[in-house]
Design an enzyme around this catalytic site. Structure first.
Site: not given
Length: 327
Positions: A226-227, A259
């Site tokens: 995740k960026l 999430d």
């Protein structure tokens, strides 16, 4: 009942100011349900997957609320246990209008913090395809790290695929303990879901590509990184897939976005019969990351941790640029 995904971890009752402002001056607090594993369960259920959520809750009204909310969203709660001697955890969240919200946990000595390997039941993983665990559970109590490790090992023995989101919570344990335990769990998963800040915490300063390769070398089959506002990166074998972010005008609340990303990613992974096979992964990984990006971005548009999660029809429409008919 068969399950596409089993997830095990603590859910809490969330209190936050009913209107904008800090906790100490607000006259009213709203209550809802939050927790990494239940957030994922809500998201996956809305995307059409069958989810089995397992935990321990206090025998109190807060536990009643959590179970009623999960059940109402179609999540299987039949394996959840109640504890007469320990409470359901709570947490409070406040936003000052800039940066990430402040979070205050009241989960020490909670019912879920008492989980140990002795609590594991073989039936938890029966008729299930995939296990999802997070790095929050091993931080909860004296025996929860061993508990997490044992659950992952049993899932592997049953031939299930396993995903692991480090979900770093530095308020729950020391940096040294967190780093040691989280790194030890990566070899037990097939799908590793770190954020870029978590990757730096675990491995120090490296390039994104070096992070991906390092996690693959540890044993993960695929890494979905995740960026944030830059989108996401996927790594498997020698392949690197870069997917642009889903743009939103304003970020309201970042809690739960990771999430939601995981729910979006796993929902697409589990559409495949053999998702870890190279030919299948090469085909669907870009779409899985795109769906994950959309889910993560949408989660930032609501104060709740999961309430704004879209249905599969809604997220597919957004990915295709389709305008939804609302009236």
């Amino acid at each position: 009942m068969k399950a596409d995904v089993v997830t095990i971890g603590e859910s809490m009752v969330l209190f936050q100011p009913y209107t904008e402002g800090t906790i100490n001056y607000t006259p009213l607090l709203s209550k809802s349900v939050g927790g990494a594993e239940s957030n994922l369960a809500f998201g996956l259920s809305r995307l059409g997957k069958k989810v089995r959520w397992i935990s321990r809750l206090g025998s109190d009204p807060f536990g009643d609320l959590i179970l009623a909310t999960l059940s109402g969203e179609g999540v299987d709660i039949s394996y959840a246990k109640r504890d007469d001697n320990a409470p359901t955890a709570l947490y409070f969240k406040e936003s000052k209008g800039y940066g990430d919200p402040n979070v205050f946990y009241y989960r020490k000595h909670s019912a879920a913090s008492k989980l140990s390997s002795e609590d594991i039941e073989a039936s938890w993983l029966d008729d299930a395809r995939h296990l999802h665990m997070t790095g929050i559970t091993p931080a909860l109590g004296e025996n929860t790290a061993d508990f997490t490790r044992e659950v992952m090992k049993r899932a592997r023995e049953k031939g299930m695929t396993i995903s692991f989101d480090p979900n770093l919570r530095r308020k729950l344990w020391s940096d040294e303990q967190a780093r040691e335990v989280l790194l030890s769990l990566i070899p037990l998963c097939d799908i590793f879901l770190p954020g870029i800040e978590e990757a730096e915490f675990l491995l120090g300063e490296k390039t994104k590509e070096q992070y991906g390769k390092s996690f693959l070398d540890m044993g993960a089959s695929v890494v979905a990184m995740k960026l944030g506002a830059e989108g996401s990166l996927g790594f498997f074998q020698d392949e690197v897939v870069n997917v642009a972010p889903y743009k939103v005008d304003k970020v309201i609340d970042t809690v739960g976005a990771g999430d939601a990303f995981a729910a979006g990613f796993l929902s697409r992974v589990l559409d495949e019969e053999n998702p870890l096979a190279f030919y299948e992964m090469k085909h669907f990984l870009p779409e899985a990351l795109k769906r994950a990006n959309v889910m993560g971005a949408l989660a930032t548009q609501f104060k709740g941790d999961w309430e704004g999660a879209p249905t599969l029809e809604e997220v597919s429409g957004l990915m295709g640029g389709k305008q939804m008919v609302t009236r």
